[in-house]
Design a protein around this motif. Structure first.
Motif, PDB file in Angstrom:
ATOM      1  N   GLU A  16     -16.050  -1.257  -8.582  1.00 11.28           N
ATOM      2  CA  GLU A  16     -15.413  -1.139  -9.901  1.00 11.28           C
ATOM      3  C   GLU A  16     -14.098  -0.387  -9.765  1.00 11.28           C
ATOM      4  O   GLU A  16     -14.008   0.621  -9.061  1.00 11.28           O
ATOM      5  CB  GLU A  16     -16.325  -0.389 -10.864  1.00 11.28           C
ATOM      6  CG  GLU A  16     -15.829  -0.349 -12.293  1.00 11.28           C
ATOM      7  CD  GLU A  16     -16.240  -1.571 -13.106  1.00 11.28           C
ATOM      8  OE1 GLU A  16     -15.603  -1.834 -14.151  1.00 11.28           O
ATOM      9  OE2 GLU A  16     -17.222  -2.241 -12.701  1.00 11.28           O
ATOM     10  N   GLY A  17     -13.068  -0.894 -10.445  1.00  9.26           N
ATOM     11  CA  GLY A  17     -11.766  -0.256 -10.391  1.00  9.26           C
ATOM     12  C   GLY A  17     -11.443   0.513 -11.662  1.00  9.26           C
ATOM     13  O   GLY A  17     -11.999   0.254 -12.728  1.00  9.26           O
ATOM     14  N   GLU A  18     -10.540   1.458 -11.522  1.00  9.96           N
ATOM     15  CA  GLU A  18     -10.034   2.222 -12.662  1.00  9.96           C
ATOM     16  C   GLU A  18      -8.520   2.231 -12.586  1.00  9.96           C
ATOM     17  O   GLU A  18      -7.937   2.751 -11.633  1.00  9.96           O
ATOM     18  CB  GLU A  18     -10.570   3.649 -12.639  1.00  9.96           C
ATOM     19  CG  GLU A  18     -10.070   4.494 -13.798  1.00  9.96           C
ATOM     20  CD  GLU A  18     -10.626   5.907 -13.768  1.00  9.96           C
ATOM     21  OE1 GLU A  18     -10.522   6.597 -14.799  1.00  9.96           O
ATOM     22  OE2 GLU A  18     -11.156   6.318 -12.714  1.00  9.96           O
ATOM     23  N   LEU A  19      -7.864   1.629 -13.582  1.00  8.11           N
ATOM     24  CA  LEU A  19      -6.408   1.567 -13.587  1.00  8.11           C
ATOM     25  C   LEU A  19      -5.818   2.957 -13.754  1.00  8.11           C
ATOM     26  O   LEU A  19      -6.244   3.729 -14.617  1.00  8.11           O
ATOM     27  CB  LEU A  19      -5.927   0.655 -14.718  1.00  8.11           C
ATOM     28  CG  LEU A  19      -6.216  -0.844 -14.522  1.00  8.11           C
ATOM     29  CD1 LEU A  19      -5.933  -1.608 -15.804  1.00  8.11           C
ATOM     30  CD2 LEU A  19      -5.388  -1.401 -13.376  1.00  8.11           C
ATOM     31  N   ILE A  20      -4.847   3.276 -12.916  1.00  4.96           N
ATOM     32  CA  ILE A  20      -4.186   4.582 -13.018  1.00  4.96           C
ATOM     33  C   ILE A  20      -2.693   4.371 -13.187  1.00  4.96           C
ATOM     34  O   ILE A  20      -2.173   3.281 -12.995  1.00  4.96           O
ATOM     35  CB  ILE A  20      -4.469   5.463 -11.782  1.00  4.96           C
ATOM     36  CG1 ILE A  20      -4.009   4.758 -10.487  1.00  4.96           C
ATOM     37  CG2 ILE A  20      -5.932   5.812 -11.698  1.00  4.96           C
ATOM     38  CD1 ILE A  20      -4.120   5.633  -9.265  1.00  4.96           C
ATOM     39  N   LEU A  48       3.450   6.434  -5.767  1.00  8.31           N
ATOM     40  CA  LEU A  48       3.427   6.676  -7.207  1.00  8.31           C
ATOM     41  C   LEU A  48       2.326   7.638  -7.634  1.00  8.31           C
ATOM     42  O   LEU A  48       2.254   8.011  -8.800  1.00  8.31           O
ATOM     43  CB  LEU A  48       3.246   5.346  -7.953  1.00  8.31           C
ATOM     44  CG  LEU A  48       4.324   4.277  -7.717  1.00  8.31           C
ATOM     45  CD1 LEU A  48       3.979   3.021  -8.502  1.00  8.31           C
ATOM     46  CD2 LEU A  48       5.698   4.797  -8.116  1.00  8.31           C
ATOM     47  N   VAL A  49       1.455   8.006  -6.706  1.00  7.04           N
ATOM     48  CA  VAL A  49       0.312   8.840  -7.067  1.00  7.04           C
ATOM     49  C   VAL A  49       0.243  10.056  -6.156  1.00  7.04           C
ATOM     50  O   VAL A  49       0.990  10.179  -5.183  1.00  7.04           O
ATOM     51  CB  VAL A  49      -1.008   8.036  -6.967  1.00  7.04           C
ATOM     52  CG1 VAL A  49      -1.007   6.882  -7.954  1.00  7.04           C
ATOM     53  CG2 VAL A  49      -1.225   7.515  -5.546  1.00  7.04           C
ATOM     54  N   ASN A  50      -0.671  10.943  -6.479  1.00  6.55           N
ATOM     55  CA  ASN A  50      -0.902  12.122  -5.656  1.00  6.55           C
ATOM     56  C   ASN A  50      -1.272  11.705  -4.236  1.00  6.55           C
ATOM     57  O   ASN A  50      -2.054  10.767  -4.048  1.00  6.55           O
ATOM     58  CB  ASN A  50      -2.040  12.945  -6.273  1.00  6.55           C
ATOM     59  CG  ASN A  50      -2.213  14.287  -5.589  1.00  6.55           C
ATOM     60  OD1 ASN A  50      -2.566  14.354  -4.413  1.00  6.55           O
ATOM     61  ND2 ASN A  50      -1.975  15.359  -6.332  1.00  6.55           N
ATOM     62  N   PRO A  51      -0.723  12.379  -3.206  1.00  6.74           N
ATOM     63  CA  PRO A  51      -1.011  11.980  -1.818  1.00  6.74           C
ATOM     64  C   PRO A  51      -2.489  11.976  -1.464  1.00  6.74           C
ATOM     65  O   PRO A  51      -2.901  11.301  -0.523  1.00  6.74           O
ATOM     66  CB  PRO A  51      -0.246  13.026  -0.992  1.00  6.74           C
ATOM     67  CG  PRO A  51       0.840  13.508  -1.897  1.00  6.74           C
ATOM     68  CD  PRO A  51       0.265  13.466  -3.278  1.00  6.74           C
ATOM     69  N   TYR A 103       0.835  -1.207   0.000  1.00  7.11           N
ATOM     70  CA  TYR A 103       0.000   0.000   0.000  1.00  7.11           C
ATOM     71  C   TYR A 103       0.870   1.257   0.000  1.00  7.11           C
ATOM     72  O   TYR A 103       0.617   2.224  -0.724  1.00  7.11           O
ATOM     73  CB  TYR A 103      -0.900  -0.040   1.228  1.00  7.11           C
ATOM     74  CG  TYR A 103      -1.949   1.042   1.307  1.00  7.11           C
ATOM     75  CD1 TYR A 103      -3.196   0.870   0.726  1.00  7.11           C
ATOM     76  CD2 TYR A 103      -1.698   2.226   1.982  1.00  7.11           C
ATOM     77  CE1 TYR A 103      -4.165   1.854   0.813  1.00  7.11           C
ATOM     78  CE2 TYR A 103      -2.659   3.210   2.078  1.00  7.11           C
ATOM     79  CZ  TYR A 103      -3.891   3.018   1.494  1.00  7.11           C
ATOM     80  OH  TYR A 103      -4.846   3.997   1.583  1.00  7.11           O
ATOM     81  N   GLU A 104       1.925   1.213   0.801  1.00  6.69           N
ATOM     82  CA  GLU A 104       2.833   2.354   0.881  1.00  6.69           C
ATOM     83  C   GLU A 104       3.599   2.536  -0.427  1.00  6.69           C
ATOM     84  O   GLU A 104       3.759   3.662  -0.919  1.00  6.69           O
ATOM     85  CB  GLU A 104       3.804   2.151   2.042  1.00  6.69           C
ATOM     86  CG  GLU A 104       4.755   3.311   2.263  1.00  6.69           C
ATOM     87  CD  GLU A 104       5.693   3.070   3.429  1.00  6.69           C
ATOM     88  OE1 GLU A 104       6.661   3.830   3.556  1.00  6.69           O
ATOM     89  OE2 GLU A 104       5.462   2.118   4.196  1.00  6.69           O
ATOM     90  N   ARG A 105       4.070   1.430  -1.016  1.00  5.76           N
ATOM     91  CA  ARG A 105       4.803   1.527  -2.286  1.00  5.76           C
ATOM     92  C   ARG A 105       3.921   2.121  -3.382  1.00  5.76           C
ATOM     93  O   ARG A 105       4.336   3.009  -4.127  1.00  5.76           O
ATOM     94  CB  ARG A 105       5.294   0.144  -2.722  1.00  5.76           C
ATOM     95  CG  ARG A 105       6.491  -0.381  -1.973  1.00  5.76           C
ATOM     96  CD  ARG A 105       7.112  -1.555  -2.710  1.00  5.76           C
ATOM     97  NE  ARG A 105       6.202  -2.673  -2.864  1.00  5.76           N
ATOM     98  CZ  ARG A 105       6.193  -3.759  -2.102  1.00  5.76           C
ATOM     99  NH1 ARG A 105       7.051  -3.866  -1.106  1.00  5.76           N
ATOM    100  NH2 ARG A 105       5.335  -4.741  -2.321  1.00  5.76           N
ATOM    101  N   GLY A 106       2.705   1.606  -3.495  1.00  3.96           N
ATOM    102  CA  GLY A 106       1.806   2.111  -4.521  1.00  3.96           C
ATOM    103  C   GLY A 106       1.422   3.556  -4.295  1.00  3.96           C
ATOM    104  O   GLY A 106       1.319   4.345  -5.240  1.00  3.96           O
ATOM    105  N   GLY A 107       1.227   3.917  -3.023  1.00 12.77           N
ATOM    106  CA  GLY A 107       0.829   5.284  -2.715  1.00 12.77           C
ATOM    107  C   GLY A 107       1.874   6.312  -3.096  1.00 12.77           C
ATOM    108  O   GLY A 107       1.547   7.468  -3.379  1.00 12.77           O
TER     109      GLY A 107
END
Length: 528
Positions: free
Chosen positions: A524-528, A428-431, A422-426
């Motif tokens: 439902e998911g949305e790939l980012i 990569l994106v806006n906080p 969760y931390e690794r993925g977080g």
């Protein structure tokens, strides 16, 4: 004992000090006024404050006064005490970023303001034990004890015991505001006299009085002196050389690290309860807890497995569905009596068969519980991202490989793998975005940090209208959640090969990805 500091390294700060205190204000204005002075003194002397994260009572007073004086404050609060919890269950000592971190602990009005600024941070942890451990590890400057109740007494006494055992050797200052702790200290003296505490071990703590003793301690006009009294006692702290046992804990911690990390602390499952009306619905009806029987099934599987592996002496006897239901209804009805609403309900079974139920508000973005995927692409979707690293199996070289597999097959409080992903993925994106992170091997998808998953491809070679979920195997273990069981038995999803390459196909050719768990149902998911 120390861990990385949550406070900025560029600031010229001294070692953090933890304050143990009540989450209620007490009856005397002296208690709160003296606590204001302590918070201000810490800030003015460049000492960061660590505390239990409460917004009310003396907790709120000391933290707010420290912040107003320009100090740094770090709160640590268990998820069960927060105003808004998440299904993301933190591993011991790990923050849960998706929780608000606003503690409901204590009585009275919130004292800590909504706008604390960058100098205030909060960690949300999984239990009271984790809260105390993390407070102790961060607070290398020592501990200050203000008036409080059972929790304050317990925290202070354990830190004194740690001084005695040599787990740490830190200042422990008990501020005798209003002579609040005179009786407790007299009990220590009685224990010395009775032969239960060595005289030298009275130096493991310091009872701090104002100059003038008992009369001065209770003088409201001298409340502001308690801040400087605390700083002076910190500066003058000295342990008697002969105090404590001088035990070496580092060797034992290293020796047991690999095995204790892999042994399940407890098993749990997460349910959803939504009141059908705006008024309390009592007694609780089973049909308002989706898939309750599958939750029982999942808990029983995990309990039986760990009982066989570690023995009944550790895990005891299965508590039974009736007992779990009694605990469930008691917790939900208690919450419903105060406010009818939408709840996340977590059932935890500990070694020995003890059952705990935690009932807190469901995440605001949880939406209604959904049993089936939408026929068309919904407008509301959860952000999903692929873990930038592979999820390694048997990565703990010093542990039994089957132990790590167990922690992936059964839902336990050992959640470090999920928290780390969760931390690794977080990163990569806006906080402001809290994504679902997909765990995977080098070639195949497994699950997300909170849910099982399935995909629907739109490529010419795919099966139309067929949701495929990863196949569960010993080589690719993951949690077999209640919604996964339900959807498989209903024929809505099928097991199959779900590869990392398929994510690339969805990005290129279109397709859909869904997740499902016991809190949200299908999302439902949305790939980012």
């Amino acid at each position: 004992m120390s861990v990385p500091s949550p406070f900025p390294t560029q600031a010229e700060l001294k070692k953090p000090v933890c304050v143990f205190c009540g989450s209620s204000p007490g009856k005397l204005p002296l208690f709160t006024n003296a606590s204001v002075a302590v918070g201000q003194a810490l800030a003015k002397n460049g000492i960061p404050l660590v505390y239990g994260g409460g917004r009310r009572g003396i907790m709120g007073v000391v933290s707010q006064s420290c912040l107003k004086a320009g100090g740094y404050v770090h709160g640590i609060v268990p998820a069960a005490l927060t105003e808004r919890a998440s299904e993301h269950t933190p591993a011991p000592g790990t923050p849960a970023p998706s929780s608000s971190g606003k503690s409901k602990e204590g009585q009275g009005e919130d004292v800590l303001s909504e706008e604390q600024g960058e100098k205030f941070t909060t960690d949300v942890v999984g239990s009271m034990h984790e809260r105390k451990l993390k407070m102790a590890k961060i607070s290398q400057g020592g501990f200050i004890v203000l008036p409080g109740g059972y929790g304050t007494f317990e925290e202070a006494l354990e830190m004194i015991t740690w001084n005695q055992l040599g787990i740490h050797r830190l200042p422990i200052l008990i501020l005798n505001i209003g002579n609040f702790y005179t009786h407790l200290y007299n009990q220590f003296l009685s224990s010395v006299e009775a032969g239960f505490i060595a005289p030298s071990n009275l130096s493991l703590l310091k009872l701090v009085n104002l100059e003038g003793g008992e009369g001065a301690n209770g003088d409201e006009s001298r409340a502001e002196e308690w801040g400087q009294a605390a700083i002076k006692a910190l500066d003058e702290w000295e342990l008697a050389a002969e105090s404590g046992y001088g035990l070496d804990w580092e060797v034992k911690e290293k020796r047991s690290a690999s095995t204790s990390k892999m042994r399940p602390e407890a098993i749990f499952t997460t349910l959803r309860y939504t009141s059908p009306t705006s008024t309390p619905t009592l007694p609780v009806q089973k049909e308002l807890l989706p898939l309750l029987n599958l939750h029982y099934e999942r808990l029983r599987e995990a309990f039986d497995h760990f009982s066989r592996k570690f023995g009944n002496n550790r895990w005891g006897i299965w508590p039974g569905e009736e007992r779990i239901w009694d605990e469930l209804t008691e917790s939900i009805e208690s919450a419903e009596r105060s406010k009818s609403g939408d709840y996340r309900v977590r059932v935890v079974i500990h070694p020995g068969g003890r059952v705990d139920v935690q009932c807190v508000s469901a995440p605001k973005d949880a939406g209604p519980f959904t049993f089936l995927p939408s026929f068309t692409l919904p407008s509301t979707r959860r952000p999903v991202i692929l873990d930038p690293e592979d999820t390694l199996i048997n990565s703990q070289s010093q542990s039994d490989p089957s132990d790590e597999v167990d922690l992936r097959l059964y839902k336990t409080l050992n959640r470090e793998m999920y928290d780390t992903a969760y931390e690794r993925g977080g990163r990569l994106v806006n906080p402001s975005i809290h994504p679902e992170v997909i765990l995977h091997t080098p070639t195949h998808l497994l699950e997300t940090t909170t849910s099982n998953l399935a995909i629907l491809l739109s490529s010419p070679n795919s099966h139309p209208n067929k949701w495929i979920t990863p196949k569960l195997s010993g080589e690719s273990p993951f949690l077999n959640g209640v919604m996964r069981r339900y959807l498989l038995r209903k024929g809505v999803i099928e097991e199959g090969e779900v590869t990392v390459e398929m994510i690339r196909q969805i990005r290129k050719n279109g397709g859909r990805i869904i997740g499902f768990n016991g809190l949200r149902g299908v999302w439902e998911g949305e790939l980012i």
